[in-house]
Design a protein around this motif. Sequence first.
Motif, PDB file in Angstrom:
ATOM      1  N   GLU A  78       0.795  -1.226   0.000  1.00 56.95           N
ATOM      2  CA  GLU A  78       0.000   0.000   0.000  1.00 56.95           C
ATOM      3  C   GLU A  78       0.832   1.283   0.000  1.00 56.95           C
ATOM      4  OE1 GLU A  78      -3.302   2.241   2.798  1.00 56.95           O
ATOM      5  OE2 GLU A  78      -2.899   0.116   3.129  1.00 56.95           O
ATOM      6  N   ARG A  79       1.869   1.333   0.823  1.00 60.38           N
ATOM      7  CA  ARG A  79       2.655   2.575   0.904  1.00 60.38           C
ATOM      8  C   ARG A  79       3.346   2.914  -0.412  1.00 60.38           C
ATOM      9  NH1 ARG A  79       3.635   4.748   6.234  1.00 60.38           N
ATOM     10  NH2 ARG A  79       2.614   3.391   7.725  1.00 60.38           N
ATOM     11  N   SER A 116      -7.999   4.866  -2.939  1.00 57.12           N
ATOM     12  CA  SER A 116      -9.080   5.001  -1.969  1.00 57.12           C
ATOM     13  C   SER A 116     -10.368   5.222  -2.741  1.00 57.12           C
ATOM     14  CB  SER A 116      -8.818   6.185  -1.032  1.00 57.12           C
ATOM     15  OG  SER A 116      -9.976   6.468  -0.252  1.00 57.12           O
ATOM     16  N   SER A 170     -12.848   7.959  -1.485  1.00 55.17           N
ATOM     17  CA  SER A 170     -12.335   9.314  -1.697  1.00 55.17           C
ATOM     18  C   SER A 170     -12.331   9.674  -3.174  1.00 55.17           C
ATOM     19  CB  SER A 170     -10.919   9.448  -1.132  1.00 55.17           C
ATOM     20  OG  SER A 170     -10.924   9.234   0.258  1.00 55.17           O
ATOM     21  N   ALA A 194      -7.739  12.051   4.216  1.00 55.82           N
ATOM     22  CA  ALA A 194      -7.355  12.204   5.628  1.00 55.82           C
ATOM     23  C   ALA A 194      -8.470  11.721   6.546  1.00 55.82           C
ATOM     24  CB  ALA A 194      -7.010  13.657   5.928  1.00 55.82           C
ATOM     25  N   ASP A 208      -9.149   7.600   5.271  1.00 60.58           N
ATOM     26  CA  ASP A 208      -8.039   6.650   5.175  1.00 60.58           C
ATOM     27  C   ASP A 208      -6.943   7.022   6.173  1.00 60.58           C
ATOM     28  OD1 ASP A 208      -8.752   4.797   2.906  1.00 60.58           O
ATOM     29  OD2 ASP A 208      -9.004   6.727   1.906  1.00 60.58           O
ATOM     30  N   HIS A 209      -5.697   6.920   5.727  1.00 62.08           N
ATOM     31  CA  HIS A 209      -4.541   7.166   6.579  1.00 62.08           C
ATOM     32  C   HIS A 209      -3.909   8.509   6.252  1.00 62.08           C
ATOM     33  CE1 HIS A 209      -4.890   2.994   7.715  1.00 62.08           C
ATOM     34  NE2 HIS A 209      -4.820   2.640   6.451  1.00 62.08           N
ATOM     35  N   TRP A 210      -3.288   9.124   7.252  1.00 63.32           N
ATOM     36  CA  TRP A 210      -2.653  10.427   7.043  1.00 63.32           C
ATOM     37  C   TRP A 210      -1.511  10.339   6.042  1.00 63.32           C
ATOM     38  CZ3 TRP A 210       2.436  11.253   7.807  1.00 63.32           C
ATOM     39  CH2 TRP A 210       3.123  10.319   8.594  1.00 63.32           C
ATOM     40  N   HIS A 211      -0.764   9.198   6.057  1.00 58.92           N
ATOM     41  CA  HIS A 211       0.366   9.100   5.116  1.00 58.92           C
ATOM     42  C   HIS A 211      -0.119   9.096   3.666  1.00 58.92           C
ATOM     43  CE1 HIS A 211      -0.584   4.766   5.468  1.00 58.92           C
ATOM     44  NE2 HIS A 211      -0.114   4.698   4.245  1.00 58.92           N
ATOM     45  N   LEU A 212      -1.270   8.492   3.418  1.00 61.82           N
ATOM     46  CA  LEU A 212      -1.828   8.501   2.070  1.00 61.82           C
ATOM     47  C   LEU A 212      -2.341   9.906   1.729  1.00 61.82           C
ATOM     48  CD1 LEU A 212      -2.502   6.968  -0.474  1.00 61.82           C
ATOM     49  CD2 LEU A 212      -4.651   6.236   0.599  1.00 61.82           C
TER      50      LEU A 212
END
Length: 190
Positions: free
Chosen positions: A75-76, A114, A117, A151, A154-158
């Motif tokens: 994912e990252r 996402s 989103s 944000a 999902d995740h803040w890093h994404l």
Amino acid sequence: MFAGVILAYLLGSMPFGPVMARLFGLGDLTKVGSGNIGATNVLRSGNRVAALLTLLGDAGKGAVAVMAVHWFAGERVAGLAGLFAVIGHLFPVFLGFRGGKGVATFLGALLALSFPSGAIACAVWLAVARISRTSSLSAVVAVASAPVCVAILDHWHLAVIVALMAALVVVRHSANIRRIWNGTEPEIGS
């Protein structure tokens, strides 16, 4: 990881607008309308089928880059693939680093990263387009809304990666933003 982002960049560099223009005999896109290689300018050539195929190709390359890299690297790294697919569209190696504005590629990558989103960003684009009849305003508002959606959902890093992607697309629209401000930006279909 390095191979994944290079693959994503090369996918993003695939110039669907010029390819469709050539297949449909529409001439040189850089001499039509805004001179851009994207679906909106292909539409200005008068061929809706070519414009739709350009839109699907440009969105598809963003989605495919994300999904392929997600499958192999996780994912990252998939977020970086989305970023590099957009960079590839903006600065394609196959067109001397002179590309499009990146909206469709951004939305395709976002839908793959996402889906909720991405669906919201697409809905924002449609709503603003319906009200304003201006593709560039719709694009800027839609991509600006995307990091906030990511944000929250999902995740803040994404969200950070999506914010970088959005910033690139907004910067590419700087001339459009000036025309919107001056009231001279053409409407959809003009």
